[in-house]
Structure formats: C-alpha cells, structure tokens
Design a protein around this motif. Sequence first.
Motif, PDB file in Angstrom:
ATOM      1  N   THR A  26       0.818  -1.062  -0.058  1.00 34.06           N
ATOM      2  CA  THR A  26      -0.061   0.044   0.026  1.00 34.06           C
ATOM      3  C   THR A  26       0.799   1.221   0.022  1.00 34.06           C
ATOM      4  OG1 THR A  26      -0.306  -0.460   2.357  1.00 34.06           O
ATOM      5  CG2 THR A  26      -2.209  -0.624   0.935  1.00 34.06           C
ATOM      6  N   ALA A  27       2.068   1.358   0.785  1.00 33.80           N
ATOM      7  CA  ALA A  27       2.670   2.373   0.620  1.00 33.80           C
ATOM      8  C   ALA A  27       3.200   2.474  -0.664  1.00 33.80           C
ATOM      9  CB  ALA A  27       3.935   2.126   1.814  1.00 33.80           C
ATOM     10  N   ASP A  29       2.059   1.888  -3.348  1.00 32.95           N
ATOM     11  CA  ASP A  29       0.900   2.631  -4.400  1.00 32.95           C
ATOM     12  C   ASP A  29       0.619   3.837  -3.747  1.00 32.95           C
ATOM     13  OD1 ASP A  29       0.342   0.217  -5.291  1.00 32.95           O
ATOM     14  OD2 ASP A  29      -1.519  -0.293  -4.189  1.00 32.95           O
ATOM     15  N   LYS A  30       0.657   4.264  -2.611  1.00 32.96           N
ATOM     16  CA  LYS A  30       0.605   5.660  -2.272  1.00 32.96           C
ATOM     17  C   LYS A  30       1.826   6.432  -2.899  1.00 32.96           C
ATOM     18  CE  LYS A  30      -1.799   5.226   2.115  1.00 32.96           C
ATOM     19  NZ  LYS A  30      -1.234   5.261   3.629  1.00 32.96           N
ATOM     20  N   ALA A  33       1.371   7.263  -6.602  1.00 30.22           N
ATOM     21  CA  ALA A  33       0.494   8.279  -6.497  1.00 30.22           C
ATOM     22  C   ALA A  33       0.918   9.755  -6.345  1.00 30.22           C
ATOM     23  CB  ALA A  33      -0.809   8.251  -5.677  1.00 30.22           C
ATOM     24  N   ARG A  34       1.918   9.992  -5.200  1.00 26.71           N
ATOM     25  CA  ARG A  34       2.517  11.004  -5.104  1.00 26.71           C
ATOM     26  C   ARG A  34       3.651  11.370  -6.015  1.00 26.71           C
ATOM     27  NH1 ARG A  34       2.669   9.248   0.058  1.00 26.71           N
ATOM     28  NH2 ARG A  34       4.788   8.210  -0.231  1.00 26.71           N
ATOM     29  N   HIS A  70       8.605   7.288   3.480  1.00 29.46           N
ATOM     30  CA  HIS A  70       7.339   7.639   4.209  1.00 29.46           C
ATOM     31  C   HIS A  70       6.887   6.625   5.080  1.00 29.46           C
ATOM     32  CE1 HIS A  70       6.601  11.019   1.423  1.00 29.46           C
ATOM     33  NE2 HIS A  70       5.604  11.340   2.374  1.00 29.46           N
TER      34      HIS A  70
END
Lengths: 464, 96
Positions: A26-27, A29-30, A33-34, A70
């Motif tokens: 998930t990290a 994916d995020k 996106a960023r 992150h």
Amino acid sequence: MKVTTEKPEPGVATLTVELPPEDFTTAVDKALARIAGRTSVPGFRRGKAPRNLVRRQVGEASVNEEAINHLIPESYDKAIEELGLSPIERPKLAIVQADPGEPLIFTATVALRPEVTPGEYSSVEIEPEVIDVSDEAVERVISQLRESRTTWEPKDGSVGADDMIIADIVMDLETDASSENRRTERNGSEIIIGKNGFPPGFDTGVDGMAVGDTRTFAVIWPAVPRTGEDGETEVAPREALFTVTVHELRQQSLPVVDDEFVKSVSEGQFETLDALLADIRARLTVESIRNARSRTENKVVDAAIAGATFEIPARLIELEAHYLEDEERESFSRRRMTIERYLQVTGQTQESWHAQLHDAAERQIKARTLLDAIVEREGLVVDTSEVDREVAETAASYPTDAARVRKELNSADSRRRISTSILRHKAIEKLVGYVGGYPEPTTLTKSELTDGQSHSEAEETPSE
Amino acid sequence: MPVSDIWEVLRRPLITEKGTALAAEGKFLFEVHPDCTKAQVKQAIERAFKVSVVAVNIAVMPGKSRRWKRWTAYQSDWKKAVVTLKPGERIELFDA
C-alpha cells in the motif's frame, strides 16, 4: 506491525519494527500516486498518466525509496506511541530488509528522556550546616579595613619586614650564553618588602639596607611554564643580578581602631566601634546564612540523587557537557582569557577539565530529572502570579531597560522556563523540609540582623 | 499519392491521456501516414496486431504554427486514426 525493543545502553532504546508485506504494497501505491503528481510523462497532464507509465518513467527503485521514506517514519511514530516511549531526539534508522512482497524490517535507535526512580527522598539525612560567624572572621574584616587605610611614614634605620623602599633597581638577567644579558632599570620604584613580584631571594637581599646604600646581589628566578607556538615549553630558572640603591625608607602605619577610624570607614554611618562591629557581624551572618542555605540545598539534592536510580542516555550527558563547555569558554573569552591558559595556570589537563564538565553535566541532568519527578510526585504546582512576580523581580534588576526585559521574559517560552525553575526550587524546598528545614542562625535573631544593633558577642575589640 | 507499402501506414501509437482513455473503450489511437486510407489502416492493424477491426475513423490534424522572429512557419499536417476493434480485443501497446 511487530515491534521488539531492546536497551543497548541505559536510556537508549533500539526498536526493531517488522511490517507485513501488504503495508509495504500500500505504501508503494501511495508513493506512486505522489510521484505521479510531480512527474511529467509526455502526452499526459501531471498526475493523469497511468501508474505503469509513471513507474517506467521514474524507475522501480525510486518508487520503493519514496515508499520506504514515508512508511518508516510513520510506523516509527506509531511504534513509539504504542510503547509509550518519550524520545528526545530523532531516531537513527537502519533498514534491515526492504524487498517487495517480503516484510519490511527496520531498526530505530533513539535516546529516551531520562528516567528516574526516586528513592526514599523524604527520609534522607544530611549533616546540618552551621551558621557561625567567628570573632576571627570579624577581626579579619577589621584588619582588611585597616590595611586598606594604611599610611606610609618615613623610617630611620634599616630595611625590615613590611617596610616600603623607594629605590633604583637594575636587574641584569642572564639569558642564553649566545645573546647579551638583558638589563632592566627602574628608577624610584616603590617596593614593599614581602609584597613584591620579585623572587624569594630579593627581600633577604635588601634586608638591613639603610637610605643611601647600594647593594648588589644575585637572585634566581624560578622556572616558568609557558605556551608558545611550539607548544608547552619551560623557561629555565635564570639568575638575575640586582643592584639596588635605596633612596627612601618608609614604614607601614596601620590606623588605630578608634571612633575616628570607625567614622571614616563607615563614611559617617556609625559612631562607635561596637556599632561597626555589629554591622560587620550582621553582614557576615547574612552571607553565612546564604552560603549555608545553598550548601544545604546542594546537600539534600545530592543525597536525593544518591538514593535514586537513573536511566540517562550517555548522549544527553555528552550534549549537556558540550553546552557547559561552550558556556565556560564563553565566560573565559569575555574575560579575555582562554580555557587552555587557565588550565595551565591551575595545573589541570584538558582531560581532567572535560571529566569535570562531564560530572557536572551528569549531576545537572540527574538533579533536573529527579526534581521534576519530585514535583510530579508531590503534586507541586506553580501559580501564574508566582511567575508574574519572578518576571517583575528580574525585570526590576535591569533598571535601564526593564520594559524590554519584561517583554522578553513574558514570552510563552520563557514563562514556561521560569515556572519550571520555580517548580524545581519548590521541590528543593520540599527536600529541605524533609531534612528539618534550612539552618537557622544561632548567634543572632532576625530582628538583630535587620536593624544591625550591637550584640554582646561583638563587643570585643580586635587586638592591635 | 497512395501508400504502396502496408508497413508504412502505421507511424506510432498515441499513448496519451486521450489515447489511453479511448483504449478503455476498445478504440485505439494511431498516427498514420498522411496519404493512407481507412482501408489501408484497417488492413495494417489487422496484420500487425492480429485483431479484427470494426471501424476506422480518420482525421487530418493541422500542423502547429511555429514562430521565429517575424516569420511564421507551419509544422506538417499529420493524420490520426481511431481504430475500433471487435469488443474484447485489445492492442497490448496501450496496456503498458
């Protein structure tokens, strides 16, 4: 999220955090996106390009890096919160494993806020301080006053102890065999026997001389250590040949302690010797009380520290020691001195000085931590009015720009500092209370202290 | 002048915002030879990608004007083809 903790050294925690692969995914994916939002792919507006294209554009590695950058701080914060730790610095992070599809594992090493388990501080015992102003102390002040008003009167006969001579002095200082001797001449200089900067043999050299006499004698200047460009060197002992011609001989005349003397030293404030003595005694007592109080405070704090157990990160002590070092250097440079010079003069080494700073830093941190713990345990509180008073008092001691000082002290930050220091002082007072309070003067009562009246013990006159 | 070689018809897939959006509907966007016909595009696509083409729409895109000091010049016009495939069929180039 799996977290394990160990303590490699006191006050330091090492967390090992293991995150399931899903979290990493998930990290990622995020992160993607960023990254998409700030990467331009030809044919697309920013942020509108498909993920796959973005990934191809920036590279797999930087996407993972972004994800880890992150994810790790985020989960570190969570781990700290979960464990209820209070770190005092940013953690040192190390990645153990970071492969997609595998659990992400990292370690974080961080110094924690110092911990203390106070001992039985309510039952500590200390050697009580005594407030005692001895007659000798009073006499010392009197004799200092007398000395400060010494007059010099012509003397017949020969030079003796404590006399002053006015003389021409020629000094031939032996230097290297290669160079010439150095000659220093001083004409008509005032020299007090026993209180001059000449080496020890000088006073015996001139002993017994009369006005008009000329005498030549040799004296050895002792070795002097000094720091030059080539480090520590020593100036070897050197022989000096003195030629002294005495022009005048004077003897010391200490003023007699009488009412006249009293009036003169007190600038008319006191008429009688008794009144002056009482005043001196009162001043000395006040000072002695102040010293005894602060010694008592130090003793109780030390005793309480000795009874408590601490967990303090070594780094924190180091930081504090550095801070103290800077402070000390600063104070020396204000006096146009260097710490190196001072250490040399007092015969200390850098190492011993650093060890001292380290000990001082450790004690300070221990004291603060312990006092803060006592504040909490005893439920001590500080009133805004107390802070106000402190601010007002401090501001009042800077009469020239009281307003500016007051404004500075009233900032939230400094008010917080002030209230902390008030609280800590309350904790100290609490401790002092447990050992039976501050020492009380035994020889004088309070009222006698304040009005400076004479006291039976102060009636002796100092011996002439 | 008509295009003689079928392999010169397709120039490049237009993998752009609009291109990927259309790909989701089964329509695929290409830049094609300016002289080619719809029939040629259909033939070229079917041969190159082994798919069945339902329709081909073609548009001639005017070249952009470029200015250099006082002079204005034009880029060449180019031809764009929207190829609609039989439902369910795809061209992998657009799935990157």
